[in-house]
Write a protein that holds these residues in place. Structure first.
Motif, PDB file in Angstrom:
ATOM      1  N   VAL A   9       0.836  -1.358   0.064  1.00 44.90           N
ATOM      2  CA  VAL A   9      -0.011  -0.075   0.268  1.00 44.90           C
ATOM      3  C   VAL A   9       0.929   1.312   0.015  1.00 44.90           C
ATOM      4  O   VAL A   9       2.001   1.282   0.427  1.00 44.90           O
ATOM      5  CB  VAL A   9      -0.823  -0.010   1.224  1.00 44.90           C
ATOM      6  CG1 VAL A   9      -1.827  -1.211   1.295  1.00 44.90           C
ATOM      7  CG2 VAL A   9      -0.101   0.019   2.559  1.00 44.90           C
ATOM      8  N   PRO A  10       0.391   2.343  -0.357  1.00 46.32           N
ATOM      9  CA  PRO A  10       0.969   3.829  -0.408  1.00 46.32           C
ATOM     10  C   PRO A  10       1.643   3.965   0.901  1.00 46.32           C
ATOM     11  O   PRO A  10       0.901   3.413   2.109  1.00 46.32           O
ATOM     12  CB  PRO A  10       0.111   4.671  -0.717  1.00 46.32           C
ATOM     13  CG  PRO A  10      -0.938   4.230  -1.671  1.00 46.32           C
ATOM     14  CD  PRO A  10      -0.927   2.585  -1.119  1.00 46.32           C
ATOM     15  N   PRO A  46      -1.041   2.593  -7.754  1.00 42.55           N
ATOM     16  CA  PRO A  46      -1.623   3.597  -6.842  1.00 42.55           C
ATOM     17  C   PRO A  46      -1.385   5.039  -7.171  1.00 42.55           C
ATOM     18  O   PRO A  46      -2.284   5.918  -7.024  1.00 42.55           O
ATOM     19  CB  PRO A  46      -1.008   3.234  -5.428  1.00 42.55           C
ATOM     20  CG  PRO A  46      -0.549   1.866  -5.628  1.00 42.55           C
ATOM     21  CD  PRO A  46      -0.264   1.503  -7.141  1.00 42.55           C
ATOM     22  N   ASP A  52      -6.009   1.170  -4.905  1.00 41.23           N
ATOM     23  CA  ASP A  52      -5.717   1.476  -3.645  1.00 41.23           C
ATOM     24  C   ASP A  52      -4.575   0.812  -3.073  1.00 41.23           C
ATOM     25  O   ASP A  52      -3.674   1.298  -2.238  1.00 41.23           O
ATOM     26  CB  ASP A  52      -6.776   1.352  -2.599  1.00 41.23           C
ATOM     27  CG  ASP A  52      -8.046   1.777  -2.935  1.00 41.23           C
ATOM     28  OD1 ASP A  52      -7.954   3.376  -3.175  1.00 41.23           O
ATOM     29  OD2 ASP A  52      -9.026   1.568  -3.083  1.00 41.23           O
ATOM     30  N   ALA A  53      -4.337  -0.283  -3.805  1.00 36.62           N
ATOM     31  CA  ALA A  53      -3.177  -1.298  -3.172  1.00 36.62           C
ATOM     32  C   ALA A  53      -2.850  -2.156  -4.526  1.00 36.62           C
ATOM     33  O   ALA A  53      -3.471  -2.168  -5.472  1.00 36.62           O
ATOM     34  CB  ALA A  53      -3.670  -2.153  -2.181  1.00 36.62           C
ATOM     35  N   LEU A 104       5.585   2.670  -1.923  1.00 30.97           N
ATOM     36  CA  LEU A 104       4.819   1.488  -1.530  1.00 30.97           C
ATOM     37  C   LEU A 104       5.408   0.811  -0.513  1.00 30.97           C
ATOM     38  O   LEU A 104       6.615   1.058  -0.122  1.00 30.97           O
ATOM     39  CB  LEU A 104       4.151   0.636  -2.691  1.00 30.97           C
ATOM     40  CG  LEU A 104       3.682   1.335  -3.820  1.00 30.97           C
ATOM     41  CD1 LEU A 104       3.704   0.067  -4.751  1.00 30.97           C
ATOM     42  CD2 LEU A 104       2.361   1.789  -3.367  1.00 30.97           C
TER      43      LEU A 104
END
Ligand code: ATP
Ligand code: MG
Length: 291
Positions: free
Chosen positions: A101-102, A150, A156-157, A173
Motif C-alpha cells: 500500500v502507499p 496507486p 488503492d493497493a 509503497l
C-alpha cells in the motif's frame, strides 16, 4: 504426434528460472547442445527433448500434452489454473506475492482491502487468497508495472511478486502482507506419472536423478582429524549420522573421520568439532547422493 519413447520437458527460454532449471537437468547427467535462439533441442544422452518457452505458456503446454513435463514457478501453475500434477518442489527461484500500500495510508490488516481496489497480474491467486479470509476487493488486472497503479489513481493497493522490495520502495509503497509463496516446481501432465507407459518409465528415471541431486545439495561431506577419545561425542553432535567412517592416523591417539552433515546444521557442527579439538577440517559439496 509425439514420439512415445522420449519425454519432452518445457523449460523457460530466458528469465529467472532458465539457468537453474538447466543446471538441475545438467547435474542429472543430461546434456544437450543447442544455440541460444533455438526453441527445441534433443538431449545427447537421455531420451528427452527440450522445449524452450515463455514461462507463462508452460502450464498450458504440459496440460495439453505438447510437453510431458515442465519446470515453472508454482505461481504460474496456480494462476493459469490448468490441472497438472506437481511431481516435485525444486526449491529454487523462491519469491512471495504480497500486498503493498502507499506509505501514506495506515494499514491495520487485510480488512483494509475490503471494498477497495487492488491492482495485480495474479488475479486468480489474489481472489483465492482473499476469499479464504472473507474479503471482497475490486481486482484490477494489469499485465506489467503493477507498482505504479496507486500513483496514477488506478488502485488503492497492489498485489505483486516481491523479492527485495526495492521496486516497491522506489514507488512509495510498502509491503504489508504476504499472501502466497512460490518456488519452482516440476509438473507433469495429469495422470502421466501414474501410467504404465514408456514415458512414465523415463520420468521415473529422471526423478531418481533429480532426488539424488537435490538431496546432495542439502548436505556437505566433511573430513577431519580428531583425538580418538572424542569419537562418541562427535557421533552425538552430528545428527542423523549412522556411523562415521573412522581411520587410524599414524600419529597415536588420533583418527580421521569422514561423514555427511546437513547444510542447515553445518556451522553448528563445525563449531562443536573445533571445540572437541578436531583439526584439518575439510569440507566439500556432494554431487549426487542416494538414500
Ligand atoms: P517470460 O519471458 O518467460 O514470460 P517472465 O518475465 O514472465 O519471463 P521471470 O521474471 O523470468 O518471468 O520470472 C520467472 C519466475 O521466477 C516467476 O514466475 C517466479 O516464479 C520466479 N521469481 C523468483 N523471484 C522473482 C522476482 N523477484 N520477480 C519475479 N519473478 C520471480
Ligand atoms: Mg512470463
Amino acid at each position: 504426434m509425439q514420439n512415445n519413447d522420449i519425454i519432452r520437458i518445457a523449460v523457460q527460454k530466458s528469465g529467472r528460472l532458465s539457468e537453474k532449471s538447466l543446471n538441475l537437468i545438467q547435474d542429472c547427467g543430461v546434456d544437450y547442445s543447442a544455440g541460444s535462439r533455438v526453441l527445441k533441442a534433443m538431449a545427447d544422452n537421455f531420451p528427452m527433448e527440450f522445449l524452450f518457452l515463455r514461462d507463462d505458456d508452460i502450464p498450458e503446454y504440459v496440460h495439453d500434452g505438447i510437453a510431458d513435463i515442465g519446470i515453472v514457478g508454482r505461481n504460474e501453475v496456480d494462476e493459469k489454473g490448468y490441472e497438472v500434477d506437481i511431481l516435485r518442489d525444486l526449491g529454487f527461484s523462491r519469491c512471495r506475492l504480497s500486498v503493498a500500500v502507499p506509505n501514506t495510508v495506515s494499514y491495520e490488516g487485510i480488512d483494509y482491502l475490503q471494498g477497495r481496489s487492488v491492482a495485480t497480474s495474479y488475479p486468480k491467486i489474489l481472489k483465492s487468497c482473499l476469499e479464504k479470509k472473507g474479503i471482497t476487493a475490486d481486482v484490477h488486472v494489469v499485465s506489467g508495472s503493477v507498482e505504479i497503479a496507486p500513483t496514477i489513481g488506478l488502485a488503492d493497493a497492489v498485489f505483486d511478486i516481491v523479492s527485495t522490495g526495492s521496486t516497491l520502495i522506489s514507488n512509495g509503497l510498502r509491503e504489508v502482507d504476504t499472501l502466497y509463496r512460490s518456488s519452482a516446481v516440476l509438473i507433469a501432465r495429469k495422470g502421466l506419472s501414474g501410467s504404465q507407459s514408456e514415458k512414465q518409465r523415463i520420468i521415473e528415471r529422471l526423478l531418481v536423478r533429480i532426488d539424488a541431486v537435490m538431496r546432495a545439495r542439502h548436505y556437505k561431506y566433511i573430513l577431519f582429524n580428531l583425538p580418538e577419545e572424542h569419537i562418541e561425542e562427535v557421533s552425538r553432535i552430528i545428527p542423523g549420522m549412522k556411523s562415521p567412517t573412522v581411520t587410524p592416523l599414524y600419529k597415536k591417539g588420533w583418527i580421521s573421520v569422514q561423514t555427511v552433515v546437513k547444510e542447515d546444521d553445518f556451522w553448528d557442527v563445525l563449531e562443536a568439532l573445533q571445540g572437541l579439538g578436531a583439526q584439518g577440517i575439510l569440507v566439500t559439496s556432494i554431487e549426487k547422493m542416494t538414500q
